[in-house]
Design an enzyme around this catalytic site. Structure first.
Site, PDB file in Angstrom:
ATOM      1  N   VAL A  40       0.744  -1.241  -0.164  1.00  0.00           N
ATOM      2  CA  VAL A  40       0.167   0.088   0.202  1.00  0.00           C
ATOM      3  C   VAL A  40       0.831   1.180   0.080  1.00  0.00           C
ATOM      4  O   VAL A  40       0.502   2.322  -0.813  1.00  0.00           O
ATOM      5  CB  VAL A  40      -0.857   0.047   1.278  1.00  0.00           C
ATOM      6  CG1 VAL A  40      -1.436   1.334   1.347  1.00  0.00           C
ATOM      7  CG2 VAL A  40      -2.003  -1.092   1.115  1.00  0.00           C
ATOM      8  N   CYS A  41       1.981   1.279   0.799  1.00  0.00           N
ATOM      9  CA  CYS A  41       2.621   2.580   0.934  1.00  0.00           C
ATOM     10  C   CYS A  41       3.280   3.071  -0.359  1.00  0.00           C
ATOM     11  O   CYS A  41       2.986   4.164  -0.633  1.00  0.00           O
ATOM     12  CB  CYS A  41       3.949   2.057   1.913  1.00  0.00           C
ATOM     13  SG  CYS A  41       5.278   3.226   2.133  1.00  0.00           S
ATOM     14  N   ALA A 113      -2.129 -16.227  -0.979  1.00  0.00           N
ATOM     15  CA  ALA A 113      -1.414 -17.235   0.080  1.00  0.00           C
ATOM     16  C   ALA A 113      -2.513 -17.578   1.004  1.00  0.00           C
ATOM     17  O   ALA A 113      -3.337 -16.596   1.533  1.00  0.00           O
ATOM     18  CB  ALA A 113      -0.402 -16.689   0.405  1.00  0.00           C
ATOM     19  N   GLY A 179     -13.931  11.331   8.933  1.00  0.00           N
ATOM     20  CA  GLY A 179     -12.974  10.956   9.665  1.00  0.00           C
ATOM     21  C   GLY A 179     -11.897  11.927   9.609  1.00  0.00           C
ATOM     22  O   GLY A 179     -11.330  12.207   8.571  1.00  0.00           O
ATOM     23  N   GLY A 180     -11.706  12.763  10.791  1.00  0.00           N
ATOM     24  CA  GLY A 180     -10.383  13.745  10.740  1.00  0.00           C
ATOM     25  C   GLY A 180      -9.231  13.049  11.372  1.00  0.00           C
ATOM     26  O   GLY A 180      -8.619  13.701  12.217  1.00  0.00           O
ATOM     27  N   GLU A 202     -15.909  14.812  11.522  1.00  0.00           N
ATOM     28  CA  GLU A 202     -15.441  13.823  12.565  1.00  0.00           C
ATOM     29  C   GLU A 202     -16.050  13.586  13.667  1.00  0.00           C
ATOM     30  O   GLU A 202     -16.764  14.371  14.352  1.00  0.00           O
ATOM     31  CB  GLU A 202     -14.075  14.641  13.072  1.00  0.00           C
ATOM     32  CG  GLU A 202     -13.233  14.181  14.382  1.00  0.00           C
ATOM     33  CD  GLU A 202     -12.715  12.610  14.053  1.00  0.00           C
ATOM     34  OE1 GLU A 202     -12.100  12.299  13.300  1.00  0.00           O
ATOM     35  OE2 GLU A 202     -12.976  12.000  15.164  1.00  0.00           O
ATOM     36  N   THR A 268     -12.252   7.859   5.772  1.00  0.00           N
ATOM     37  CA  THR A 268     -11.027   7.526   6.393  1.00  0.00           C
ATOM     38  C   THR A 268     -11.003   7.231   7.765  1.00  0.00           C
ATOM     39  O   THR A 268     -10.791   8.160   8.632  1.00  0.00           O
ATOM     40  CB  THR A 268     -10.078   8.562   5.843  1.00  0.00           C
ATOM     41  OG1 THR A 268     -10.700   9.937   6.200  1.00  0.00           O
ATOM     42  CG2 THR A 268      -9.668   8.603   4.393  1.00  0.00           C
ATOM     43  N   HIS A 443      23.972  27.633  10.862  1.00  0.00           N
ATOM     44  CA  HIS A 443      22.905  28.703  10.431  1.00  0.00           C
ATOM     45  C   HIS A 443      23.059  29.130   8.848  1.00  0.00           C
ATOM     46  O   HIS A 443      24.182  29.116   8.271  1.00  0.00           O
ATOM     47  CB  HIS A 443      23.572  29.894  11.495  1.00  0.00           C
ATOM     48  CG  HIS A 443      23.008  31.066  11.384  1.00  0.00           C
ATOM     49  ND1 HIS A 443      21.509  31.125  11.903  1.00  0.00           N
ATOM     50  CD2 HIS A 443      22.931  32.201  10.562  1.00  0.00           C
ATOM     51  CE1 HIS A 443      21.051  32.518  11.470  1.00  0.00           C
ATOM     52  NE2 HIS A 443      22.012  33.064  10.706  1.00  0.00           N
TER      53      HIS A 443
HETATM   54  P1  NAI Z   1      -6.977   7.502  11.769  1.00  0.00           P
HETATM   55  O1  NAI Z   1      -7.298   6.462  13.134  1.00  0.00           O
HETATM   56  O2  NAI Z   1      -5.905   8.305  11.780  1.00  0.00           O
HETATM   57  O3  NAI Z   1      -8.384   8.556  12.102  1.00  0.00           O
HETATM   58  C1  NAI Z   1      -9.593   7.945  11.903  1.00  0.00           C
HETATM   59  C2  NAI Z   1     -10.505   9.117  12.571  1.00  0.00           C
HETATM   60  O4  NAI Z   1     -11.803   8.715  12.071  1.00  0.00           O
HETATM   61  C3  NAI Z   1     -10.556   9.369  13.811  1.00  0.00           C
HETATM   62  O5  NAI Z   1     -10.469  10.930  14.253  1.00  0.00           O
HETATM   63  C4  NAI Z   1     -11.989   8.642  14.283  1.00  0.00           C
HETATM   64  O6  NAI Z   1     -12.444   9.389  15.354  1.00  0.00           O
HETATM   65  C5  NAI Z   1     -12.659   8.920  13.024  1.00  0.00           C
HETATM   66  N1  NAI Z   1     -13.966   8.276  13.148  1.00  0.00           N
HETATM   67  C6  NAI Z   1     -14.023   6.943  13.115  1.00  0.00           C
HETATM   68  N2  NAI Z   1     -15.296   6.652  12.825  1.00  0.00           N
HETATM   69  C7  NAI Z   1     -15.944   7.660  12.174  1.00  0.00           C
HETATM   70  C8  NAI Z   1     -17.314   7.897  11.600  1.00  0.00           C
HETATM   71  N3  NAI Z   1     -18.048   6.655  11.844  1.00  0.00           N
HETATM   72  N4  NAI Z   1     -17.609   9.182  11.399  1.00  0.00           N
HETATM   73  C9  NAI Z   1     -16.753   9.974  11.567  1.00  0.00           C
HETATM   74  N5  NAI Z   1     -15.579  10.088  12.151  1.00  0.00           N
HETATM   75  C10 NAI Z   1     -15.114   8.641  12.419  1.00  0.00           C
HETATM   76  O7  NAI Z   1      -7.237   6.535  10.765  1.00  0.00           O
HETATM   77  P2  NAI Z   1      -6.885   6.895   9.071  1.00  0.00           P
HETATM   78  O8  NAI Z   1      -6.908   8.310   8.672  1.00  0.00           O
HETATM   79  O9  NAI Z   1      -8.012   6.062   8.302  1.00  0.00           O
HETATM   80  O10 NAI Z   1      -5.474   6.352   8.971  1.00  0.00           O
HETATM   81  C11 NAI Z   1      -5.337   4.864   9.296  1.00  0.00           C
HETATM   82  C12 NAI Z   1      -3.941   4.725   9.617  1.00  0.00           C
HETATM   83  O11 NAI Z   1      -3.038   4.664   8.382  1.00  0.00           O
HETATM   84  C13 NAI Z   1      -3.281   5.729  10.757  1.00  0.00           C
HETATM   85  O12 NAI Z   1      -3.712   5.418  12.065  1.00  0.00           O
HETATM   86  C14 NAI Z   1      -2.027   5.806  10.448  1.00  0.00           C
HETATM   87  O13 NAI Z   1      -1.110   4.719  11.244  1.00  0.00           O
HETATM   88  C15 NAI Z   1      -1.798   5.217   8.888  1.00  0.00           C
HETATM   89  N6  NAI Z   1      -1.337   6.414   8.144  1.00  0.00           N
HETATM   90  C16 NAI Z   1      -0.022   7.014   8.287  1.00  0.00           C
HETATM   91  C17 NAI Z   1       0.295   8.076   7.714  1.00  0.00           C
HETATM   92  C18 NAI Z   1       1.527   8.881   7.828  1.00  0.00           C
HETATM   93  O14 NAI Z   1       2.409   7.937   8.333  1.00  0.00           O
HETATM   94  N7  NAI Z   1       1.572   9.928   7.257  1.00  0.00           N
HETATM   95  C19 NAI Z   1      -0.595   8.765   6.482  1.00  0.00           C
HETATM   96  C20 NAI Z   1      -1.683   7.888   6.454  1.00  0.00           C
HETATM   97  C21 NAI Z   1      -2.168   6.918   7.257  1.00  0.00           C
END
Ligand code: NAI
Length: 483
Positions: A40-41, A113, A179-180, A202, A268, A443
């Site tokens: 995915v990454c 698999a 989802g924020g 959110e 998300t 600097h």
């Molecule tokens: P997330 O866990 O970061 O955020 C999900 C948000 O959705 C939460 O704030 C939650 O309260 C809200 N939510 C849940 N159910 C909901 C609903 N029914 N209605 C409205 N809001 C709701 O999940 P996200 O953004 O999907 O990312 C998943 C994972 O992917 C992250 O935890 C992270 O580990 C990884 N990721 C990392 C990145 C990076 O390293 N820059 C970039 C993108 C993802």
């Protein structure tokens, strides 16, 4: 039937790193993936999103450079061409990984698999054939997938997961983001810069709650508001309907219903581990309630010759954590006594500005019983930040008052992603604020702020006035931004 030392399932940043390391340590390796090399990454996550975020950043800067004396009129967005460029970046990287696997002698099989027994894997190959692999060790690195919510089944047309949201060839006029968190804010922010009307829905009382320092989040939230992104908190998405070409999302805020018009809906709300299609329960691999495989500090599951790494082995779901686990498990399989023993895992959220952190927040440190000192230095007082016209944000360092040991670093601001590694090294090395403050930082650069924040934690940064002790211990984002 193929026989090998190690079979790695999943070719993402966990699996492909494990495979290369295993091969470097002399093991015969087969890697299996049902979709693509790079996971995915590389294919539909970190890399494509950062390509589009960079393009949006350029475009935005271009349009807001009048103060610098630059007036760029008539800038346009060819989103289709941008997607082609993004794809070229992705292919360069995935092609590179495929070459590295081959060059290190790993065999790659494109197929799906499933365990037949604890020693045997059945592969349904893309070409329709079936293959069996017998291996001494297995590494499960099958990652995670987006969570769906009731009423919003992904259909690639109206309701999108992050994958489709990164593949659009036309900009929607209005985007509703449910989802924020990490993904919603990263994708929502770049679409807004291309002129899309973005609404974030959110469910909780704040953005990035529990995953980032809330003073940092406030800086991002203010900027989102200034840019016109609508953020609705305590808001639950209930359902949606299609009327003509338009969508209407019904939401409930504290019991009251509202309707949000949109052209696309991006969901998300988190990701779930891909542990349900591998036949794991049948062969006795332990999985917890949320679908994560239970693995110990050597990444070993309850079945000693089967290992699990990356998103499937638990939070945080971050590529660099997966890669580190890949290296550790490769070493363990090769007979070394390695363990996953890191002090902290840095995390970056590519919003505008970026948030990057490592180690404890102030509240976490206090909850653990530390008497803390907080040093903070604003981007607004850093020469390089001003010359780049990017002076929102700050670096915050949390130290143990007793001995000045660095406990955590939280950055919000331009290039936070590229500043956090110094802090990660400080934590791993057990550095004190004095160590950082007494290291000469060139600097004029952004990392000087790290040195100054460390000095501030000890009470005496050069380029800001030291605040009274009481204020230093409870700084607010509002006071920071006024610098
Ligand atoms: P997330 O866990 O970061 O955020 C999900 C948000 O959705 C939460 O704030 C939650 O309260 C809200 N939510 C849940 N159910 C909901 C609903 N029914 N209605 C409205 N809001 C709701 O999940 P996200 O953004 O999907 O990312 C998943 C994972 O992917 C992250 O935890 C992270 O580990 C990884 N990721 C990392 C990145 C990076 O390293 N820059 C970039 C993108 C993802």
């Amino acid at each position: 039937m193929k026989q090998t030392d190690v079979c790695v399932i999943g070719a993402g940043p966990g699996g492909y790193v494990a495979a290369i390391k295993l091969a470097q340590l002399g093991k015969k390796v087969i890697v299996v993936d049902r979709e693509y090399v790079g996971g995915v990454c590389l294919n539909c996550g970190c890399i494509p999103s950062k390509a589009l975020i960079s393009a949006a950043g350029f475009y935005d800067k271009m349009q807001h450079s009048e103060e610098m004396g630059l007036s760029i009129k008539g800038a346009t967005v060819d989103f289709k061409k941008m997607q082609t460029w993004k794809e070229s970046v992705v292919s360069k990287l995935t092609g590179g990984v495929a070459q590295l696997l081959k060059g290190n002698g790993c065999e790659y099989l494109a197929g799906s698999a499933k365990f037949k027994s604890p020693q045997e894997l059945e592969i349904k190959m893309m070409d329709g054939k079936t293959e069996t692999i017998k291996a001494t060790n297995f590494v499960i690195a099958t990652g995670s997938r987006p969570i769906e919510i009731p009423g919003f089944a992904f259909d690639k047309q109206n309701v999108l997961s992050s994958t489709e949201a990164l593949e659009l060839d036309k900009l929607p006029k209005r985007l509703a983001v449910i989802g924020g968190g990490y993904i919603g804010l990263e994708i929502g922010s770049f679409y807004q810069k291309f002129g899309v009307d973005v609404t974030v829905i959110e469910a909780t009382a704040g953005l990035l709650l529990g995953v980032a320092d809330q003073d940092c989040v406030q800086v991002v939230a203010r900027k989102l508001k200034k840019r016109g992104v609508k953020v609705l908190l305590n808001a639950k998405a209930v359902s949606y309907k299609k009327t003509g070409d338009s969508l209407v999302v019904k939401i409930s805020i504290n019991g009251a219903e509202q309707e949000i018009p949109a052209d696309k809906i991006l969901v998300t709300v988190g990701r779930r581990p891909n542990s349900d299609q591998l036949g794991l329960s049948e062969v006795g691999v332990k999985i917890d309630k949320r679908g994560f495989i239970e693995a110990d500090k050597q990444l070993r599951t309850n079945i000693p010759h089967i290992f699990a790494i990356g998103d499937i082995a638990g939070q945080p779901m971050l590529a660099h954590k997966a890669s580190k686990e890949g290296i550790i498990c490769a070493e363990v399989i090769s007979g070394k006594n390695s363990v996953m023993d890191v002090k902290a895992i840095p995390a970056v959220i590519f919003t505008d500005p970026e948030i990057a952190s490592v180690g404890l927040t102030a509240d976490e440190a206090k909850a653990k019983g530390f008497d803390i000192s907080i040093g903070q230095f604003p981007y607004g007082a850093n020469g390089r930040a001003l010359t780049m016209m990017d002076s929102d944000g700050f670096i915050k360092i949390i130290t143990d008052k007793k001995n000045n040991l660095v406990l955590g670093v939280h950055i919000v601001g331009y290039e936070a992603s590229n500043l956090i590694s110094e802090a990660a090294l400080a934590l791993e090395m057990g550095a004190t604020a004095e160590d950082i403050a007494s290291t000469i930082h060139p600097h004029p650069t952004l990392p000087e702020m790290m040195m100054e924040a460390a000095e501030s934690a000890m009470g005496h940064a050069i380029h800001i006035m030291a605040k009274p002790e009481r204020e230093r211990r409870t700084p607010s984002a509002a006071s920071t931004s006024s610098h």
